[in-house]
Design an enzyme around this catalytic site. Sequence first.
Site, mmCIF file in Angstrom:
data_model
loop_
_atom_site.group_PDB
_atom_site.id
_atom_site.type_symbol
_atom_site.label_atom_id
_atom_site.label_comp_id
_atom_site.label_asym_id
_atom_site.label_seq_id
_atom_site.Cartn_x
_atom_site.Cartn_y
_atom_site.Cartn_z
ATOM 1 N N ASP A 172 -6.074 -7.136 4.091
ATOM 2 C CA ASP A 172 -7.233 -6.498 3.453
ATOM 3 C C ASP A 172 -8.143 -7.567 2.857
ATOM 4 O O ASP A 172 -9.359 -7.570 3.060
ATOM 5 C CB ASP A 172 -6.750 -5.531 2.365
ATOM 6 C CG ASP A 172 -7.913 -4.856 1.644
ATOM 7 O OD1 ASP A 172 -8.827 -4.362 2.336
ATOM 8 O OD2 ASP A 172 -7.907 -4.833 0.399
ATOM 9 N N ASP A 189 -11.898 -9.292 4.485
ATOM 10 C CA ASP A 189 -13.170 -9.255 3.750
ATOM 11 C C ASP A 189 -13.740 -10.665 3.633
ATOM 12 O O ASP A 189 -14.940 -10.883 3.795
ATOM 13 C CB ASP A 189 -12.989 -8.656 2.345
ATOM 14 C CG ASP A 189 -13.423 -7.189 2.297
ATOM 15 O OD1 ASP A 189 -13.396 -6.528 3.357
ATOM 16 O OD2 ASP A 189 -13.782 -6.701 1.209
ATOM 17 N N TYR A 249 0.817 -1.212 0.000
ATOM 18 C CA TYR A 249 0.000 0.000 0.000
ATOM 19 C C TYR A 249 0.856 1.269 0.000
ATOM 20 O O TYR A 249 0.388 2.330 -0.406
ATOM 21 C CB TYR A 249 -0.908 0.045 1.232
ATOM 22 C CG TYR A 249 -2.231 -0.666 1.074
ATOM 23 C CD1 TYR A 249 -2.284 -1.972 0.624
ATOM 24 C CD2 TYR A 249 -3.425 -0.030 1.382
ATOM 25 C CE1 TYR A 249 -3.486 -2.623 0.491
ATOM 26 C CE2 TYR A 249 -4.636 -0.678 1.258
ATOM 27 C CZ TYR A 249 -4.658 -1.978 0.809
ATOM 28 O OH TYR A 249 -5.866 -2.612 0.677
ATOM 29 N N ASP A 291 -2.529 -18.216 0.429
ATOM 30 C CA ASP A 291 -3.518 -18.904 -0.424
ATOM 31 C C ASP A 291 -4.190 -20.039 0.345
ATOM 32 O O ASP A 291 -5.401 -20.241 0.279
ATOM 33 C CB ASP A 291 -2.888 -19.389 -1.745
ATOM 34 C CG ASP A 291 -1.582 -20.137 -1.554
ATOM 35 O OD1 ASP A 291 -1.035 -20.143 -0.428
ATOM 36 O OD2 ASP A 291 -1.096 -20.736 -2.536
ATOM 37 N N LYS A 322 3.502 -15.226 2.258
ATOM 38 C CA LYS A 322 3.642 -15.935 0.975
ATOM 39 C C LYS A 322 5.136 -16.206 0.780
ATOM 40 O O LYS A 322 5.739 -15.849 -0.232
ATOM 41 C CB LYS A 322 3.045 -15.059 -0.145
ATOM 42 C CG LYS A 322 2.977 -15.709 -1.507
ATOM 43 C CD LYS A 322 1.976 -16.865 -1.622
ATOM 44 C CE LYS A 322 2.085 -17.535 -2.977
ATOM 45 N NZ LYS A 322 1.299 -18.779 -3.071
HETATM 46 C C1 IPM Z 1 -10.245 -1.394 4.254
HETATM 47 C C2 IPM Z 1 -10.573 -0.758 2.924
HETATM 48 C C3 IPM Z 1 -9.452 0.214 2.591
HETATM 49 C C4 IPM Z 1 -8.175 -0.589 2.434
HETATM 50 C C5 IPM Z 1 -9.716 1.093 1.385
HETATM 51 C C6 IPM Z 1 -11.010 1.859 1.505
HETATM 52 C C7 IPM Z 1 -8.574 2.040 1.142
HETATM 53 O O1 IPM Z 1 -10.735 -1.734 1.954
HETATM 54 O O2 IPM Z 1 -10.136 -0.649 5.255
HETATM 55 O O3 IPM Z 1 -10.104 -2.614 4.298
HETATM 56 O O4 IPM Z 1 -7.915 -1.150 1.366
HETATM 57 O O5 IPM Z 1 -7.416 -0.650 3.389
HETATM 58 MG MG MG Z 2 -10.686 -3.728 2.686
#
Ligand code: IPM
Ligand code: MG
Length: 358
Positions: free
Chosen positions: A248, A252, A142, A224, A191
């Site tokens: 990240d 999710d 990032y 993975d 990884k």
């Molecule tokens: C998160 C979001 C952020 C990230 C975005 C909105 C920049 O997806 O907080 O997980 O990728 O960190």
């Molecule tokens: Mg995110």
Amino acid sequence: MTTARIVLLPGDGIGPEIVSVGQSVLEVVAQRFDHEFSFETGIIGGCAIDQSGTPLPEETLAACCSSDAILLGAVGGPKWDDPSAATRPEQGLLTLRKELGLFANLRPISAHPQLVDASPLKREIIEGVDILFVRELTGGIYFGESGRRESSGGEAAFSEMVYQQDEIERVVRLAAEAARGRSGKLTSVDKANVLEVSRLWRQVAERVVREEYADLEYDVVLVDAMAMHLISRPTDFDVVVTGNMFGDILTDEGSMLPGSLGLLPSASLGESGPGLYEPIHGSAPDIAGQGIANPLATVLAAAMLLRHSLGLETEAVAVEAAVAGVLDAGHRTADIAAGGPAIGTAEMGQLVLDALAG
Ligand code: IPM
Ligand code: MG
């Protein structure tokens, strides 16, 4: 009595609706437990681009820097999605994380017993899930060098993934401390079979654990494979530490275990200074302004704020108990109603406030 300056950053989409519920919850906590919280509101994200040309105006950053804690809604939306735009809402959040040194992102994921059936996964797989993700937040791909260049195959682009030893050490220590306070199990995800940056991550993490946290049950998993294990045997994991991009993606994925994004809070913490608290869901522009968004993730983020930035554990537990009580009583916003009767944002907020006020 605790006195605290709290900055509210509603942001875009449903952000303002849910942050307003979060603020009410903090106000009721202050009243009931005799604290003094003051609030200041700042702009961030797309609305800040519209109003000031930048996703993180200087005044917002300054207010955050001099606060005790920050409660954020969400940033972004289709209006600002043009990939060729000079600036993007997400940049505001990334800059805020970096400027405040918020290197650790805590994302607790547990399945609320009442909502197990809202998950796309089978009950027997997710029952008892209780994972704390610790995602590195201010390094890795990032924040590495990135750019475009000419190549033999036309235009090329690159984003470099870099981790320094000290960045790995501090986030692993934070995760290891958290593991000690839980079941004593820590998993590091990388990884290392492919990436040099992951080989350093693995080496450093292993050394920190061996030298300082030998009491923990420790293992390493490739990212993975982790993506698979997370949905096939999620109850095997307790604290999971990983880099920025892997975290990240995995969080999710993990957020689907409890069935709804609408219940998951997160805390971003640094060495010192204010922490940043937010729901892990996005700005949900499709339902913005309709009063139907689930405010509970933001309410639970406010609980994390009380716990981690203000040291108010009893108060945090009271907020979490209020949320659990409301869910136990069967109240649901549309996202977790599974087609059944649903209440709106304000009603859900009021039920939590009533439960809190006792
Ligand atoms: C998160 C979001 C952020 C990230 C975005 C909105 C920049 O997806 O907080 O997980 O990728 O960190
Ligand atoms: Mg995110």
